[in-house]
Design a protein around this motif. Structure first.
Motif, PDB file in Angstrom:
ATOM      1  N   ARG A 132     -76.173  80.386 -67.438  1.00  0.00           N
ATOM      2  CA  ARG A 132     -76.040  80.950 -66.097  1.00  0.00           C
ATOM      3  C   ARG A 132     -77.337  81.673 -65.751  1.00  0.00           C
ATOM      4  NH1 ARG A 132     -71.172  79.995 -69.217  1.00  0.00           N
ATOM      5  NH2 ARG A 132     -69.781  79.008 -67.720  1.00  0.00           N
ATOM      6  N   SER A 133     -78.200  81.012 -65.002  1.00  0.00           N
ATOM      7  CA  SER A 133     -79.514  81.577 -64.717  1.00  0.00           C
ATOM      8  C   SER A 133     -79.419  82.666 -63.651  1.00  0.00           C
ATOM      9  CB  SER A 133     -80.470  80.477 -64.249  1.00  0.00           C
ATOM     10  OG  SER A 133     -79.959  79.830 -63.090  1.00  0.00           O
ATOM     11  N   LYS A 134     -80.465  83.466 -63.603  1.00  0.00           N
ATOM     12  CA  LYS A 134     -80.534  84.539 -62.609  1.00  0.00           C
ATOM     13  C   LYS A 134     -80.670  83.950 -61.205  1.00  0.00           C
ATOM     14  CE  LYS A 134     -82.584  88.004 -65.679  1.00  0.00           C
ATOM     15  NZ  LYS A 134     -83.778  88.850 -65.957  1.00  0.00           N
ATOM     16  N   ALA A 135     -80.240  84.713 -60.221  1.00  0.00           N
ATOM     17  CA  ALA A 135     -80.342  84.276 -58.834  1.00  0.00           C
ATOM     18  C   ALA A 135     -81.793  83.949 -58.487  1.00  0.00           C
ATOM     19  CB  ALA A 135     -79.806  85.368 -57.895  1.00  0.00           C
ATOM     20  N   GLY A 136     -81.986  82.815 -57.835  1.00  0.00           N
ATOM     21  CA  GLY A 136     -83.320  82.407 -57.431  1.00  0.00           C
ATOM     22  C   GLY A 136     -84.112  81.701 -58.505  1.00  0.00           C
ATOM     23  N   MET A 137     -83.519  81.503 -59.700  1.00  0.00           N
ATOM     24  CA  MET A 137     -84.221  80.858 -60.810  1.00  0.00           C
ATOM     25  C   MET A 137     -83.490  79.568 -61.185  1.00  0.00           C
ATOM     26  SD  MET A 137     -85.375  82.536 -64.472  1.00  0.00           S
ATOM     27  CE  MET A 137     -86.514  83.667 -63.665  1.00  0.00           C
ATOM     28  N   GLU A 138     -84.244  78.530 -61.471  1.00  0.00           N
ATOM     29  CA  GLU A 138     -83.629  77.283 -61.909  1.00  0.00           C
ATOM     30  C   GLU A 138     -82.958  77.453 -63.269  1.00  0.00           C
ATOM     31  OE1 GLU A 138     -85.313  73.218 -60.691  1.00  0.00           O
ATOM     32  OE2 GLU A 138     -87.081  74.402 -61.238  1.00  0.00           O
ATOM     33  N   ASN A 139     -82.054  76.524 -63.559  1.00  0.00           N
ATOM     34  CA  ASN A 139     -81.337  76.541 -64.829  1.00  0.00           C
ATOM     35  C   ASN A 139     -81.717  75.282 -65.612  1.00  0.00           C
ATOM     36  OD1 ASN A 139     -79.554  76.702 -66.935  1.00  0.00           O
ATOM     37  ND2 ASN A 139     -77.705  76.799 -65.694  1.00  0.00           N
ATOM     38  N   TRP A 140     -82.457  75.467 -66.711  1.00  0.00           N
ATOM     39  CA  TRP A 140     -82.921  74.344 -67.521  1.00  0.00           C
ATOM     40  C   TRP A 140     -82.141  74.192 -68.825  1.00  0.00           C
ATOM     41  CZ3 TRP A 140     -86.636  70.590 -66.495  1.00  0.00           C
ATOM     42  CH2 TRP A 140     -87.269  70.724 -65.259  1.00  0.00           C
ATOM     43  N   PHE A 141     -81.038  74.901 -68.950  1.00  0.00           N
ATOM     44  CA  PHE A 141     -80.176  74.779 -70.127  1.00  0.00           C
ATOM     45  C   PHE A 141     -79.001  73.849 -69.818  1.00  0.00           C
ATOM     46  CE2 PHE A 141     -82.206  78.868 -70.855  1.00  0.00           C
ATOM     47  CZ  PHE A 141     -82.417  78.891 -72.219  1.00  0.00           C
ATOM     48  N   THR A 377     -75.595  76.148 -59.320  1.00  0.00           N
ATOM     49  CA  THR A 377     -75.753  77.255 -58.385  1.00  0.00           C
ATOM     50  C   THR A 377     -74.885  78.406 -58.907  1.00  0.00           C
ATOM     51  OG1 THR A 377     -73.874  76.693 -56.952  1.00  0.00           O
ATOM     52  CG2 THR A 377     -75.986  75.625 -56.453  1.00  0.00           C
ATOM     53  N   PRO A 378     -75.155  79.637 -58.507  1.00  0.00           N
ATOM     54  CA  PRO A 378     -74.311  80.755 -58.958  1.00  0.00           C
ATOM     55  C   PRO A 378     -72.843  80.574 -58.609  1.00  0.00           C
ATOM     56  CG  PRO A 378     -76.351  81.579 -58.022  1.00  0.00           C
ATOM     57  CD  PRO A 378     -76.327  80.110 -57.738  1.00  0.00           C
ATOM     58  N   ASN A 379     -72.565  79.803 -57.566  1.00  0.00           N
ATOM     59  CA  ASN A 379     -71.177  79.541 -57.193  1.00  0.00           C
ATOM     60  C   ASN A 379     -70.545  78.435 -58.027  1.00  0.00           C
ATOM     61  OD1 ASN A 379     -71.249  81.483 -55.132  1.00  0.00           O
ATOM     62  ND2 ASN A 379     -72.096  80.000 -53.672  1.00  0.00           N
ATOM     63  N   ARG A 380     -71.353  77.786 -58.850  1.00  0.00           N
ATOM     64  CA  ARG A 380     -70.844  76.732 -59.737  1.00  0.00           C
ATOM     65  C   ARG A 380     -71.313  77.067 -61.158  1.00  0.00           C
ATOM     66  NH1 ARG A 380     -72.339  71.005 -57.150  1.00  0.00           N
ATOM     67  NH2 ARG A 380     -70.796  70.359 -58.704  1.00  0.00           N
ATOM     68  N   ASN A 382     -70.193  76.693 -64.080  1.00  0.00           N
ATOM     69  CA  ASN A 382     -69.945  75.771 -65.190  1.00  0.00           C
ATOM     70  C   ASN A 382     -70.654  74.434 -65.018  1.00  0.00           C
ATOM     71  OD1 ASN A 382     -68.154  77.728 -66.240  1.00  0.00           O
ATOM     72  ND2 ASN A 382     -66.492  76.940 -64.970  1.00  0.00           N
ATOM     73  N   ALA A 383     -71.626  74.375 -64.093  1.00  0.00           N
ATOM     74  CA  ALA A 383     -72.262  73.099 -63.761  1.00  0.00           C
ATOM     75  C   ALA A 383     -73.006  72.483 -64.940  1.00  0.00           C
ATOM     76  CB  ALA A 383     -73.216  73.282 -62.578  1.00  0.00           C
ATOM     77  N   HIS A 384     -73.510  73.309 -65.850  1.00  0.00           N
ATOM     78  CA  HIS A 384     -74.265  72.792 -66.989  1.00  0.00           C
ATOM     79  C   HIS A 384     -73.474  72.894 -68.291  1.00  0.00           C
ATOM     80  CE1 HIS A 384     -78.611  72.780 -65.200  1.00  0.00           C
ATOM     81  NE2 HIS A 384     -77.743  72.118 -64.449  1.00  0.00           N
ATOM     82  N   GLU A 385     -72.146  72.843 -68.171  1.00  0.00           N
ATOM     83  CA  GLU A 385     -71.258  72.845 -69.333  1.00  0.00           C
ATOM     84  C   GLU A 385     -70.552  71.497 -69.418  1.00  0.00           C
ATOM     85  OE1 GLU A 385     -71.113  75.263 -71.463  1.00  0.00           O
ATOM     86  OE2 GLU A 385     -72.066  76.902 -70.367  1.00  0.00           O
TER      87      GLU A 385
END
Length: 407
Positions: A132-141, A377-380, A382-385
């Motif tokens: 769960r990345s910080k707001a405004g930051m991409e999530n590469w995990f 997105t912060p509203n999703r 679990n998107a990278h699970e």
């Protein structure tokens, strides 16, 4: 006559070659395994075995490019893991890092990894905040493992509904991983109108004297059940100490104890007395159900003993294999895009996009993965699970000290 014809054929072949030097062979891509091969070798080796087994099925090719696996031993040290990611950020062939047992290295380096676009695939580490990345930051995990933001509820539900526990204590490793689980477990208990009988943190390096004092303190709260998150060595010391003062308290453990030789330190009598149940994903259940994919993978990985129980840390093998299969599918999809023809940053981006938009279902050991990831997105959250609560199971040890399906 034959020799003259042969010479003419060779000359004709040479004449037909293009002028100039022959094109250089493509440099292989690299998959870096960032794991603790020193203190927790079983988990690291099983992850690597799963990764290599999946890659062997495609002759170590990702898309149209060869790939090599490069193990890096961080020895449980955050600085060594950070150095691996720094080197990876400058590696023109490094496609992805595959994570090991521990969560703290990725919690510590989360911002660096996300801000530098360093594709990181998690096969074991379970701390919820990592993906769960910080707001405004991409999530590469991307994770194919337990997600502790949801596994706490599974463990509490199992303790209450299956274990008939009424007074549950929380015993957590004193790391960022253990601390991150305090609130999810507490909330899960609140859903049953319960509060923790106690919350105690286990030092990462705990000795017998400290463990005995901790056990005495816990005994004064008179719990009937414990939920424990610990590493294999610290968990073994604590359970042996608890056995002297709470010989029948039931224990529901996170899978952190499976990273090393836990069963060699905690004998069958102690494990049985505490009805020790261990959180797992459902690989053992799939084996019992006769999974053809698992059988074929085990036959390829270790033909002399093709049973999941023969793998020292079966979770690592199953997750390493399934996540690599997803990576292979993503590379096949990414190879059809122009980004795949660019530099390594472009290739990482192409894989990230492909993982979030996989068009073809991928058969794995745990299940068939149909669009397992999506854009984060912060509203999703679990998107990278790739896995969820329905993929969780409990296991117990056999007399021989290997995990068996709970049922």
């Amino acid at each position: 006559m034959f020799c003259r014809v042969l010479v003419q054929l060779i000359a004709l072949s040479l004449w037909s070659l293009p002028f100039g030097p022959l094109p250089a062979l493509a440099e292989p891509l690299e998959l870096i395994i960032d794991a603790d091969y020193s203190k927790n070798p079983a988990s690291s080796q099983s992850i690597e075995l799963g990764v290599r087994t999946a890659l062997e099925e495609v002759d170590y090719m990702l898309g149209d490019l060869p790939v090599v696996v490069v193990p890096k031993d961080h020895r449980g040290n955050l600085k060594r893991s950070a150095r691996t990611f720094q080197e990876f950020s400058e590696n023109p062939s490094g496609l992805a890092v595959i994570g090991g047992l521990h969560s703290p290295p990725y919690l510590a380096e989360q911002d660096f990894i996300n801000s530098n676009g360093l594709l990181t695939l998690l096969t074991w580490s379970a701390a919820g905040p990592i993906t769960r990345s910080k707001a405004g930051m991409e999530n590469w995990f991307f994770r194919l493992s337990v997600d502790d933001s949801r596994s706490g509820g599974f463990l509490v539900d199992a303790a209450v509904s299956e274990g008939h526990c009424s007074k549950i204590g929380l015993l957590l490793l004193d790391t960022t991983w253990g601390q991150a689980n305090r609130d999810p477990l507490t909330r899960a208990l609140e859903a049953w109108s319960m509060t923790p009988a106690f919350i105690e943190f286990i030092p990462s390096t705990i000795g017998d004297a400290r463990a005995s004092a901790l056990a005495e303190s816990i005994a004064r709260t008179s719990p009937d059940c414990l939920i424990m998150l610990a590493n294999w060595d610290s968990g073994a010391v604590v359970i042996n100490a608890l056995h002297h003062v709470l010989p029948e308290v039931r224990i529901f453990s996170h899978w952190g104890i499976m990273g090393g030789g836990f069963a060699d330190l905690v004998n069958d009598e102690v494990r049985t007395a505490h009805q020790l149940s261990v959180l797992q994903t459902c690989g053992l259940a799939r084996e019992r159900a006769g999974s053809a994919i698992l059988a074929a993978a085990l036959e390829r990985a270790q033909p002399n003993s093709p049973q999941l129980s023969a793998v020292a840390a079966p979770t690592g093998f199953v997750h390493g294999y399934d996540l690599t299969r997803l990576l292979i599918a993503a590379a096949k999809q990414a190879a059809t895009t122009s980004a795949w023809q660019g530099d390594i940053a472009s290739k990482r981006r192409a894989i990230k996009t492909a993982l979030e938009t996989l068009r073809t279902p991928v058969d794995g050991i745990l299940k068939t993965y149909s669009a397992p990831f999506s854009a984060y997105t912060p509203n999703r959250p679990n998107a990278h699970e790739a896995l969820g609560p329905s993929d969780l199971c409990l296991a117990r040890f056999s007399k021989e000290g290997v995990l068996k399906d709970y049922n």
